[in-house]
Scaffold this active site. Structure first.
Site, mmCIF file in Angstrom:
data_model
loop_
_atom_site.group_PDB
_atom_site.id
_atom_site.type_symbol
_atom_site.label_atom_id
_atom_site.label_comp_id
_atom_site.label_asym_id
_atom_site.label_seq_id
_atom_site.Cartn_x
_atom_site.Cartn_y
_atom_site.Cartn_z
ATOM 1 N N HIS A 51 0.864 -1.169 0.000
ATOM 2 C CA HIS A 51 0.000 0.000 0.000
ATOM 3 C C HIS A 51 0.905 1.225 0.000
ATOM 4 C CE1 HIS A 51 -3.680 -2.159 0.461
ATOM 5 N NE2 HIS A 51 -3.400 -2.635 1.662
ATOM 6 N N CYS A 94 -0.088 0.302 -3.602
ATOM 7 C CA CYS A 94 -1.536 0.145 -3.597
ATOM 8 C C CYS A 94 -2.175 0.830 -2.402
ATOM 9 C CB CYS A 94 -1.909 -1.340 -3.573
ATOM 10 S SG CYS A 94 -1.270 -2.263 -4.978
#
Length: 405
Positions: A238, A286
């Site tokens: 992330h 992400c």
């Protein structure tokens, strides 16, 4: 006989095997009582590099005779199919059909990283298209070198003592963010690709920002970089604009590896063994719910200051930066502030397209041209639009990978 086969494959095994497989072989051979504790520790502790460990290991096994060699070969075929393909080995009693035929135009790999994947994902990856990397013939290498050597980075051939290293850092599980489903496929596919390109690959998973910094510093300090011609750093996690999220990231816990930290760790001052050598950074960042954001860009403050400098000052500043930060390229999964897409079953779209284009064109195109081809594959937007982008590029020459050379 198995010992004769191992003698024939000795040199290729030493050049091809990775750290994980060496450690796995040591455990297996200790369990099967091919090696005793003292012999295992001697191989592991008295040899500094992976190649030295591999040399000591295979020589020790060959001295044990055919049965020991058969156990050794069987474990390679079971635990590291990619290495088995490279060595053209198959399991079972060794006879005339031991060596496998192989296409001279491409190498078909089955990833050792698949062994660590959940069963359902492993079956899915194995049932899909195999990773096929087109090799570069000596004639093509010679032709490109004659035509473009003045503007190419020097490339070390496999026949030389080359110790290419690559690092993959992938955060899949988080304390406060969603699980990045499908990341296992990305790890497996990228590891196979980099191994096919001649890199010994380390994989680190589920790290905090501090852990990532520690691993990067340790990797930058590896002595093998001295006898390498390049390196790859792959980050999958992330992300926010400021950097890569560590596993403890939340709104209240800023567990983020800043982008600039990566460049600082591997610049000329801090990583002299990679001076004047390509340093390729791949970033798949992400957000939650199978979406991502690319955050890497030049600092607006730096850009503003640079534009106001007098010509002489600007020239001095450019020379300094060229010495400290040079020969980098970062390829990100999308432009800043836009999402990147990842399938929970087949992995990230960006990683998939990147691998496909490297497989197809690395034998004849330099890296920046391959990255352009990746962008071209995203040119027509659909419901899951994204556009990969190259950032902070300081490559001064063309970087050819020449797979198979």
């Amino acid at each position: 006989m198995a010992d004769k086969v191992l003698k024939e494959k000795r040199r290729l095994f030493i050049r091809s095997v990775g750290t994980g497989t060496v450690n796995s072989l040591l455990d297996e051979l200790l369990e099967k009582r091919v090696l005793n504790q003292e012999e295992m520790e001697k191989v592991r502790d008295e040899n500094a590099t992976v190649m030295d460990k591999a040399r000591a290991l295979i020589d020790a096994v060959i001295r044990k005779g055919p049965q020991a060699c058969q156990i050794f070969i069987g474990h390679i075929c079971e635990d590291d199919p990619h290495l088995a393909e490279t060595l053209r080995l198959s399991s079972g009693p060794q006879s005339g059909n031991f060596l496998k035929t192989q296409d001279s135009q491409a190498v078909v790999h089955s990833s050792p990283a698949l062994q660590a994947m959940p069963d359902d994902l492993a079956k899915l990856a194995l049932s899909g298209p195999k990773v096929s990397l087109k090799l570069c013939s000596p004639e093509v290498v010679e032709r490109i070198w004659k035509e473009k050597s003045a503007e190419m980075y020097p490339i070390m051939g496999k026949s030389m003592t080359r110790t290419r290293l690559a690092l993959i850092i992938c955060n899949t599980e988080f304390d406060n963010l969603s699980r990045r489903a499908g990341a296992e496929v990305d790890i497996a596919s990228m590891k196979v690709l980099l191994e096919g390109l001649g890199y010994s690959v380390e994989v680190k998973e589920n790290l905090t920002a501090l852990d990532m910094t520690t691993e990067l510093k340790a990797f930058a300090a590896r002595p093998e970089h001295r006898s390498s011609d390049s390196t790859f750093l792959v980050f999958m996690s992330h992300g926010i604009r400021e950097g890569i999220c560590g596993k403890k990231f939340s709104e209240k816990v800023p567990d983020v590896l800043e982008v600039n930290t990566i460049f600082q760790i591997f610049n000329t001052r801090n990583c002299p063994n990679l001076r004047d050598k390509p340093k390729v950074i791949i970033i798949q960042a992400c957000r939650g719910e199978n979406q991502g954001v690319v955050w890497l860009k030049d600092s607006t403050g730096t850009s503003g200051n640079s534009s106001s400098l007098a010509p002489d000052d600007f020239e001095d500043d450019a020379i300094k930066k060229a010495h400290v930060e040079k020969d980098f390229i970062a390829f990100c999964s999308s432009t800043p502030d836009t999402v990147s897409w990842r399938s929970p079953t087949t992995g990230s779209v960006f990683i998939e397209k990147l691998i496909e284009n490297l497989q197809e064109y690395a034998w004849s195109c330099d890296l920046e041209e391959i990255f352009r081809k990746v962008r071209l594959s995203f040119e027509l937007p659909d419901a899951r639009a994204q556009m990969p982008t190259a950032e902070r590029v300081t490559l001064t020459r063309r970087f050819y990978l020449f797979p198979g050379h």
